[in-house]
Scaffold this active site. Structure first.
Site, PDB file in Angstrom:
ATOM      1  N   GLU A 111       0.794  -1.245   0.000  1.00  0.00           N
ATOM      2  CA  GLU A 111       0.000   0.000   0.000  1.00  0.00           C
ATOM      3  C   GLU A 111       0.823   1.291   0.000  1.00  0.00           C
ATOM      4  OE1 GLU A 111      -2.763  -0.365   3.247  1.00  0.00           O
ATOM      5  OE2 GLU A 111      -3.810  -2.045   2.321  1.00  0.00           O
ATOM      6  N   GLU A 164      -6.225 -10.624  -1.400  1.00  0.00           N
ATOM      7  CA  GLU A 164      -7.026 -10.397  -0.179  1.00  0.00           C
ATOM      8  C   GLU A 164      -8.506 -10.365  -0.541  1.00  0.00           C
ATOM      9  OE1 GLU A 164      -5.597  -7.117   2.193  1.00  0.00           O
ATOM     10  OE2 GLU A 164      -3.509  -7.541   1.736  1.00  0.00           O
TER      11      GLU A 164
END
Ligand code: XIL
Length: 388
Positions: free
Chosen positions: A172, A277
């Site tokens: 991220e 995810e």
């Protein structure tokens, strides 16, 4: 005529018979339950078997599951998945709680668990702005941040070199517009920190694959930022083996076209593409734009939690279709997509019950709160050509 002794005996016999009968019935009942349980566990298809010629099928697992204390989950994890990602226990705040303290217990257990059960570990993660240890979260000195950065990557990555299949080296690092997130790493180390993280990981862990992982990188602007980042790493002569698209989407709103475009563009860089995810939530989003930023939380009233007493069939069907559409796409690109990992095992265990609003009842995964397969499970299985 019955005398007292024979009456006594008779009573005893009757008692005995009743006792044996009860015992007998109980044994039959419990055996039936055990067999029934086994049958039901065996009678559902296995995701990892179904997609064994296509891609790995993973799940994020928590500490209880790693320690095999969650017995119902244990059955499913072993039956359904050939890849695992630690949901939290390899994040810096847990594995590196103080300057000179590393806490490897659970990560060691994870590696042993995966080895015993023939699963690949994707270690998550080395560098991320979130879930950082308290001692470095607000560090002011650039020197200290650099020391932390080098020490953390080198120590953790080298311990598990070759023992884990892969690393999410950086997680991220991008904003929605594709620029670099203003994290402590960017602030203190400058924009080259990502290349440096991969360089250090490559040195410390030459036998594990190295990935960049992020959410919303299927979206055009953020995707362009990710491509630029990956090219920069490659241009520096540093190894990057793949990119993970997190896949926290909403069931009625999966950006299939963007996902397909991303698979094509990322694979054109010569790297693996993974969905790392995956979960398809069904609850209203408190914001207009989608995010998976763990720090973006919100408060909500009961209108934000409409399915507290159960998921209506209509929504369950929308989710089943969304999962099927996604898996059809993954199968179309099975030569490029190397892994699909669900973020959790059953609905009750999903982080989406507490994020972005705490205490809601969400239903994002393929197994319900009783570990039973949902319509979405069946729809995913039915996309496969080699169904079991
Ligand atoms: C989440 C976990 O599931 C939660 O248990 C934890 O409280 C916060 O983090 N993107 C990621 C994951 O890369 O590490 C996050 O996991 C979910 C979003």
């Amino acid at each position: 005529m019955l005398n007292a002794t024979s009456m006594n005996l008779n009573l005893k016999t009757t008692h005995m018979t009743k006792y044996s009968l009860t015992l007998f019935v109980s044994i039959i009942f419990f055996s039936a339950c055990i067999v029934g349980k086994k049958v039901s566990a065996q009678s559902i298809p296995s995701l990892k078997e179904t997609f064994k010629n296509d891609f790995l099928i993973g799940a994020a697992i928590n500490a209880e599951q790693i320690e095999e204390k969650d017995t119902a989950a244990d059955v499913l994890i072993k039956q359904q998945f050939n890849a695992v990602t630690p949901e939290n226990i390899m994040k810096a705040e847990i594995i590196h709680p103080a300057w000179n303290t590393y806490s490897f217990d659970l990560a060691d257990k994870l590696v042993a668990f995966a080895q015993q059960n023939d699963m690949k570990v994707n270690a998550h993660n080395l560098i991320w702005h979130s879930q950082l240890p308290a001692f470095m979260r607000n560090m002011q000195s650039a020197d200290s941040v650099r020391q932390y950065f080098e020490h953390h990557i080198t120590t953790v990555a080298s311990r598990y070199d070759g023992k884990v299949y892969s690393w999410d080296v950086v997680n991220e690092a991008l904003n929605e517009d594709g620029t670099l997130r203003n994290s402590i790493f960017l602030q203190k180390l400058g924009p080259d920190y990502i290349v440096e993280a991969f360089r250090l990981a490559q040195k410390a862990s030459p036998h594990s694959k190295l990935y960049y992982n992020d959410y919303n990188i299927e979206q055009p602007k953020k995707r362009a930022g990710a491509i630029e980042l990956i090219k920069k790493i490659q241009a520096a002569g540093v190894r990057i083996d793949g990119v993970g698209i997190q896949g926290h989407w909403r069931a009625g709103n999966v950006p299939l076209n963007d996902i397909e475009e991303s698979i094509k563009e990322f694979s054109a860089l010569g790297i693996e593409v993974m969905f790392t995810e995956l979960d398809l939530g069904v609850l209203p989003n408190p914001w207009d734009n989608a995010t998976a930023d763990v720090s973006a939380t919100s408060k909500g009233d009961s209108t934000m939690n409409p399915y507290a007493n159960g998921l209506p069939d209509s929504v369950e069907q929308i989710q089943a279709k969304a999962y099927a559409d996604l898996f059809k796409l993954f199968l179309k690109y099975k030569n490029t997509v190397s892994r699909v990992t669900f973020w959790g095992v059953n609905d009750g265990q999903s982080w989406l019950n507490d994020w972005p609003i705490h205490g809601r009842t969400n239903y994002p995964l393929l197994f319900d709160r009783n570990f039973q397969p949902k319509p979405a499970f069946n729809s995913v299985i039915s996309t496969a050509s080699n169904q079991q």
